[in-house]
Write an enzyme that holds these catalytic residues in place. Structure first.
Site, PDB file in Angstrom:
ATOM      1  N   ARG A  67     -48.010  61.604  20.539  1.00 29.44           N
ATOM      2  CA  ARG A  67     -48.547  62.846  20.711  1.00 29.44           C
ATOM      3  C   ARG A  67     -50.032  62.513  21.980  1.00 29.44           C
ATOM      4  O   ARG A  67     -50.591  63.135  22.839  1.00 29.44           O
ATOM      5  CB  ARG A  67     -48.923  63.722  19.883  1.00 29.44           C
ATOM      6  CG  ARG A  67     -49.956  65.184  20.104  1.00 29.44           C
ATOM      7  CD  ARG A  67     -50.265  66.106  19.041  1.00 29.44           C
ATOM      8  NE  ARG A  67     -49.793  65.613  17.713  1.00 29.44           N
ATOM      9  CZ  ARG A  67     -51.631  65.221  17.539  1.00 29.44           C
ATOM     10  NH1 ARG A  67     -51.958  65.559  18.187  1.00 29.44           N
ATOM     11  NH2 ARG A  67     -51.602  65.128  16.123  1.00 29.44           N
ATOM     12  N   ASP A 187     -47.012  78.233  41.301  1.00 30.67           N
ATOM     13  CA  ASP A 187     -44.478  78.357  39.798  1.00 30.67           C
ATOM     14  C   ASP A 187     -44.324  77.230  41.508  1.00 30.67           C
ATOM     15  O   ASP A 187     -43.752  78.637  42.080  1.00 30.67           O
ATOM     16  CB  ASP A 187     -44.974  78.781  39.286  1.00 30.67           C
ATOM     17  CG  ASP A 187     -43.280  78.662  38.421  1.00 30.67           C
ATOM     18  OD1 ASP A 187     -42.886  77.502  38.992  1.00 30.67           O
ATOM     19  OD2 ASP A 187     -43.020  78.945  37.000  1.00 30.67           O
ATOM     20  N   LYS A 212     -34.921  73.197  35.153  1.00 36.26           N
ATOM     21  CA  LYS A 212     -34.273  73.678  36.327  1.00 36.26           C
ATOM     22  C   LYS A 212     -33.956  73.253  37.080  1.00 36.26           C
ATOM     23  O   LYS A 212     -33.084  72.128  36.759  1.00 36.26           O
ATOM     24  CB  LYS A 212     -34.527  74.782  36.953  1.00 36.26           C
ATOM     25  CG  LYS A 212     -35.744  76.683  36.137  1.00 36.26           C
ATOM     26  CD  LYS A 212     -34.559  77.144  35.129  1.00 36.26           C
ATOM     27  CE  LYS A 212     -35.523  77.481  34.294  1.00 36.26           C
ATOM     28  NZ  LYS A 212     -36.566  78.228  34.455  1.00 36.26           N
TER      29      LYS A 212
END
Ligand SMILES: *Cc1c(COP(=O)(O)O)cnc(C)c1O
Length: 404
Positions: A67, A187, A212
């Protein structure tokens, strides 16, 4: 090698891999460790301290725990930062986890809870901002309303270009100028760093749903944010605390995808242009949204802000919702599915799916269908759409004649 002088095509292949030959390996090393041996209590504890507060590993220290740091993820981050002309990048388990981390980090660091969001946005981002879930208060506005929407307690301005789903282009430099001292998040999912580098235009952060185009093969979910070193430390700290990690195998796949991103983007873009031009000739289609058409780019941003139109198209059907529903249900080569940027072509209905949670005032038209153009031969894509559009026409004629 002088890395900064490499062409983006070469960078996409080599960034984050410079040390591989020295390690005696050719493929990206995949480190799946969930925990790491500690060199001793003192250095182990110091490593924990440094990494949990967003710092980098140091010589003789440990990565401590997955983490806090993972070398496979860090390689991908380094590569993406190079492509975005950013100092650093921080990867997350999804695009929405990346948006969430940016909101948490920037509101926490500034002590401000207000966000200005330029619509349209991806439905999930719009939903997160409107929900108030993170304690963020959002003013939604149009691109020319940003200056008026700012408040003394505004922590962030959010925009997307090309925007999902209508492919509207937003002038990044103009929004940065209107935002003044307030950091701007772009974005950059639809454009990719190959076509657009928002940090060069003054944005503080450039975000991707790596699910994407970066991954590009429809088989991995991830998110990433490129920014300066100070913001990156804040984002890593947020990631360490909240745990929205990119899995190393996902980072490996996305990093592998980067190598073909330039060639995929160019080929998909050329296919999209061919499909978009053909769509303008069809009477079933009342409007074609494609940034490569002058009428869709009134600010002249393609060729300046963004190097090409991208490979996304949105169309409005003359027959409204019924025609849109029929089209998405009639295609065979296209896959009727949400998401985008894969090697194969996808088609979906934003109002019913990706933008379902968006407030009705900002919801896309229910005659609108969004197409993500892939690497198939454009003639095959056109034939598929032609069949699917005529299937609709036949249904209509049949209905008309049975009425008559
Ligand atoms: C898909 C998408 C997101 C969200 O990313 P996930 O990886 O699905 O969480 C954010 N922004 C844009 C523009 C997207 O297309």
């Amino acid at each position: 090698m002088a890395p900064m002088t490499l062409h983006p095509d070469s960078l996409a292949v080599h960034a984050g891999r410079e040390d591989l030959a020295g390690l005696g390996v050719h493929a990206l090393p995949l480190d799946l460790s969930s925990t790491n041996p500690l060199p001793g209590l003192e250095l182990g504890g110091l490593s924990y301290e440094v990494l949990a507060t967003g710092g980098h590993p140091f010589e003789g220290g440990s990565h401590v725990y997955a983490r806090l740091w993972n070398p496979t993820v860090a390689r991908f981050e380094e590569a993406l930062a190079r492509l975005e002309h950013a100092e650093e990048a921080v990867a997350f388990s999804s695009g929405m986890a990346a948006v969430t981390a940016v909101l948490l980090a920037l509101t926490h660091d500034s002590g401000h809870r207000h966000v200005v969001a330029v619509r349209p946005l991806y439905g999930g981002t719009d939903h997160l901002l409107a929900s108030g879930l993170l304690g963020v208060e959002t003013t939604f506005c149009r691109p020319d309303e940003v200056a008026g929407a700012l408040r003394p307690d505004t922590a962030l301005v959010v925009l997307e270009t090309p925007a999902n789903p209508t492919l509207e282009l937003v002038d990044i430099a103009a929004i940065v100028s209107a935002a003044g001292d307030v950091p701007v998040l772009v974005d950059n999912t639809f454009a990719t760093p190959l076509l657009q580098q928002p940090l060069e235009l003054g944005a503080a952060l450039s975000l991707h749903s790596a699910t994407k185009y970066l991954g590009g093969h429809g088989d991995v979910v991830g998110g990433v944010v490129a920014c300066d070193a100070r913001l990156a430390a804040s984002l890593r700290r947020t990631r360490a605390i909240t745990g929205a990690l990119l899995h190393p195998l996902a980072a490996y796949l996305i990093h592998r995808g980067l190598a073909t991103l330039p060639i995929r983007m160019r080929a998909q873009q050329a296919n999209a242009r061919a499909v978009a031009e053909w769509l303008t000739t069809r009477e079933e289609v009342s409007r074609v949204h494609f940034p490569g058409f002058a009428e869709c780019d009134s600010l002249g941003l393609v060729g300046t802000q963004q190097a090409g139109p991208g490979a996304m198209i949105a169309i409005e059907l003359a027959g409204g919702f019924a025609a849109a529903a029929s089209l998405v249900g009639s295609v065979e080569l296209f896959t009727h599915a949400v998401s985008l940027g894969s090697v194969d072509s996808l088609i979906q209905h934003p109002a019913a799916l990706t933008h379902r949670p968006v407030a009705s005032a900002a919801k896309p038209s229910d005659a609108l269908v969004r197409l993500s153009i892939g690497l198939e031969d454009p003639a095959d894509l056109i034939a598929d759409l032609g069949r699917a559009l005529s299937a609709r026409a036949e249904v209509r004629e049949h209905a008309d004649s049975s009425l008559g």
